[in-house]
Design a protein around this motif. Structure first.
Motif, PDB file in Angstrom:
ATOM      1  N   VAL A  37      23.500  46.673  36.972  1.00  0.00           N
ATOM      2  CA  VAL A  37      23.521  45.970  38.265  1.00  0.00           C
ATOM      3  C   VAL A  37      23.344  44.456  38.103  1.00  0.00           C
ATOM      4  N   LYS A  38      22.902  44.004  36.930  1.00  0.00           N
ATOM      5  CA  LYS A  38      22.725  42.569  36.693  1.00  0.00           C
ATOM      6  C   LYS A  38      23.997  41.902  36.185  1.00  0.00           C
ATOM      7  N   THR A  39      25.032  42.672  35.912  1.00  0.00           N
ATOM      8  CA  THR A  39      26.267  42.106  35.378  1.00  0.00           C
ATOM      9  C   THR A  39      27.134  41.537  36.498  1.00  0.00           C
ATOM     10  N   GLN A  40      28.062  40.657  36.097  1.00  0.00           N
ATOM     11  CA  GLN A  40      29.016  40.142  37.072  1.00  0.00           C
ATOM     12  C   GLN A  40      30.021  41.215  37.460  1.00  0.00           C
ATOM     13  N   LEU A  41      30.296  42.138  36.551  1.00  0.00           N
ATOM     14  CA  LEU A  41      31.164  43.262  36.887  1.00  0.00           C
ATOM     15  C   LEU A  41      30.698  43.917  38.175  1.00  0.00           C
ATOM     16  N   PHE A  42      29.419  44.270  38.191  1.00  0.00           N
ATOM     17  CA  PHE A  42      28.860  44.985  39.347  1.00  0.00           C
ATOM     18  C   PHE A  42      28.667  44.054  40.536  1.00  0.00           C
TER      19      PHE A  42
ATOM     20  N   THR B 283      41.425  48.106  27.092  1.00  0.00           N
ATOM     21  CA  THR B 283      39.965  47.993  27.154  1.00  0.00           C
ATOM     22  C   THR B 283      39.508  47.510  28.529  1.00  0.00           C
ATOM     23  N   ALA B 284      40.191  46.507  29.053  1.00  0.00           N
ATOM     24  CA  ALA B 284      39.836  46.004  30.392  1.00  0.00           C
ATOM     25  C   ALA B 284      40.059  47.076  31.453  1.00  0.00           C
ATOM     26  N   ALA B 285      41.105  47.900  31.266  1.00  0.00           N
ATOM     27  CA  ALA B 285      41.415  48.948  32.242  1.00  0.00           C
ATOM     28  C   ALA B 285      40.359  50.042  32.265  1.00  0.00           C
ATOM     29  N   LEU B 286      39.655  50.252  31.147  1.00  0.00           N
ATOM     30  CA  LEU B 286      38.600  51.266  31.112  1.00  0.00           C
ATOM     31  C   LEU B 286      37.457  50.935  32.071  1.00  0.00           C
ATOM     32  N   LEU B 287      37.360  49.674  32.463  1.00  0.00           N
ATOM     33  CA  LEU B 287      36.262  49.235  33.332  1.00  0.00           C
ATOM     34  C   LEU B 287      36.511  49.531  34.813  1.00  0.00           C
ATOM     35  N   TYR B 288      37.704  50.014  35.155  1.00  0.00           N
ATOM     36  CA  TYR B 288      38.008  50.325  36.549  1.00  0.00           C
ATOM     37  C   TYR B 288      36.917  51.231  37.144  1.00  0.00           C
ATOM     38  N   PRO B 289      36.425  50.926  38.355  1.00  0.00           N
ATOM     39  CA  PRO B 289      36.946  50.024  39.388  1.00  0.00           C
ATOM     40  C   PRO B 289      36.440  48.591  39.301  1.00  0.00           C
ATOM     41  N   PHE B 290      35.813  48.244  38.197  1.00  0.00           N
ATOM     42  CA  PHE B 290      35.268  46.905  38.032  1.00  0.00           C
ATOM     43  C   PHE B 290      36.270  46.032  37.294  1.00  0.00           C
ATOM     44  N   SER B 291      36.137  44.723  37.448  1.00  0.00           N
ATOM     45  CA  SER B 291      37.074  43.783  36.847  1.00  0.00           C
ATOM     46  C   SER B 291      36.337  42.815  35.936  1.00  0.00           C
TER      47      SER B 291
END
Length: 479
Positions: A434-439, A281-289
């Protein structure tokens, strides 16, 4: 443009280590290495230094630990303890020693997260799983574990071989654990020369191979090749378990929840299933962490994590299902991997992502799995590709909206960035994303770098832009 958070929330792993510092007895592996009677001579002690971060050429691992169950002094219950540690770290500064004690104090409970379900067994399923601990400075250490029963007859206490590394590469370390297990079945004494050779070898760069020479009694000298995947974003993941447990539609809803940094809990019987599904599940977020609480297998003593008001992604064994359901939780996605169902959800998971892009992902997943029924690397590539493409289409134009100042520092033009999207549905999604920490974490790194990184994501962005250029002349011709 609204200010983005300057100091990002650290993963709760840092909190984990600080919590363990006060709550746990800190077991340092003693020189006796009890219950490893076959070990006649301990490998030469190695003097440790801080390891560099995630580059080819660094050490494979920091520690090999053997964790077993020992009776508590107070009664009949068992508790996990480290019975062997390699290498020993000497001449540490006070701060380094305290950090090591916190780490070694926390690890046993993650090797045996089963709570009170600890007892001698005649049968024990072989399980491979991993956990992640994050220090207060945000640095991660990953524990790669193989749990099995020692050789013998009658009830025996299970043992865990745990390799601690700062490198995320589940497939490669799983192969190393296969080699550890093969030696374990012969004699524990031959495990440590193998690990010493591994420790002296440099970790390969993506796509490269390192070959180790190892001697096994009655078999002679063996050569073991360890190859690192070329696409490093897939080297800590195996999507097979996630695909077996859930439908494409459910995976898409979990992805949507993760993208908006919600609270996600996975329930499963096996440690291997939990570990693989949460990493996938975490890997699906690539390129974000994922930048929040992340615990692939939650020990019983940390079940209170599910009550946290902040985002988290955690795995919980099915035996604790009722405790989780009875916990006061708000807006959580609770995934039963055994039954393939959502026990709790917010209710809007199907509406988070733009409809057209959802259809594109589902179509690509269905087609990709039909084409690749064999190697796990092929499956990983096919599963990952449509999610990477989703980010290419929604935020792949980010580099054009980082304006450079005279000193080279970049400034991201947020409003112009999302207004550049022609699709209203895509624009609505991106305004939230764009408001997330991911981004924010991703953009902060991009602002520091004068050129986009030459990684898989950038490669896909360039391919997509080229496709759009080729498409435009054809559209003009048709008109």
């Amino acid at each position: 443009m609204p200010d983005r958070p300057k100091k990002m929330e650290r993963q709760a792993g840092g909190g984990i280590l600080s919590r363990f510092r006060k709550r746990l007895p800190l077991h340092r592996a003693g020189p006796s290495q009890e219950n490893l009677g076959e070990v006649v001579k301990e490998p030469e002690r190695a003097l440790e230094h801080c390891l560099p971060n995630f580059a080819g050429g660094q050490h494979f691992f920091e520690y090999l630990l053997v964790v077993s169950l020992k009776k508590k002094h107070s009664g009949e219950d068992y508790e996990p303890r480290i019975i062997y540690q390699f290498p020993k770290r000497e001449n540490l500064l006070r701060g380094q020693q305290e950090e090591e004690e916190r780490l070694l104090g926390a690890i046993p409970l993650f090797c045996f997260p089963d709570g009170n379900e600890r007892a001698p067994l005649t049968e024990c399923p072989r399980e491979t799983f991993s956990f992640v601990l994050t220090n207060v400075d945000g640095s991660r250490k990953i524990g790669y574990c193989r749990r099995l029963l020692p050789a013998g007859r009658g009830p025996r206490l299970p043992r865990v071989y745990c390799i601690v590394s700062c490198i995320g590469c589940f497939g490669l370390f799983s192969k190393i654990l296969d080699e550890v297990e093969k030696r374990h079945q012969i004699s524990t004494a031959i495990i440590y020369p193998f690990m010493q050779g591994l420790r002296e070898a440099a970790f390969p760069a993506p796509g490269k191979t390192v070959t180790l020479k190892s001697f096994i009694p009655d078999s002679g000298t063996e050569f073991i090749s360890l190859t690192r995947p070329l696409d490093s974003h897939l080297e800590h993941v195996d999507f097979s378990s996630l695909m077996c447990c859930l439908s494409f539609e459910q995976i898409l809803q979990i992805f949507a929840s993760a993208v908006l940094e919600r609270r996600i809990i996975f329930l499963a019987e096996g440690l291997s299933t939990l570990s693989q599904c949460i990493h996938a599940t975490a890997a699906l977020l690539y390129p974000f962490s994922w930048a929040h609480t992340y615990i692939p297998v939650v020990p019983e003593s940390l079940l209170g994590t599910v009550c946290c008001p902040t985002p988290f992604m955690v795995g919980v064994q099915m035996r604790f299902r009722q405790e989780v359901l009875d916990s006061p939780m708000e807006e959580v996605l609770l995934v039963d991997l055994c039954e393939g169902t959502f026990l709790m959800s917010v209710g809007d998971e199907k509406d988070i992502l733009p409809p057209k892009l959802q259809d594109d992902i589902l179509e690509s997943l269905s087609q990709g799995i039909k084409e690749s029924q064999t190697a796990s690397e092929k499956i990983n590539e096919h599963v990952s590709r449509p999610f990477v493409q989703f980010f290419v289409k929604t935020v792949g134009h980010y580099a054009s909206y980082i304006k450079r100042e005279a000193n080279g520092q970049g400034r991201f033009q947020e409003r112009a960035f999302y207004k550049a999207l022609t699709s209203k549905a895509n624009r609505r999604f991106v305004k939230k994303f764009v408001k997330t920490q991911l981004f924010s974490l991703f953009i902060q790194e991009a602002e520091k770098s004068k050129n986009p990184p030459a990684d898989y994501f950038q490669k896909k962005i360039l391919e997509y832009e080229e496709q759009k250029k080729q498409k435009k002349p054809k559209e003009k011709t048709v008109k």
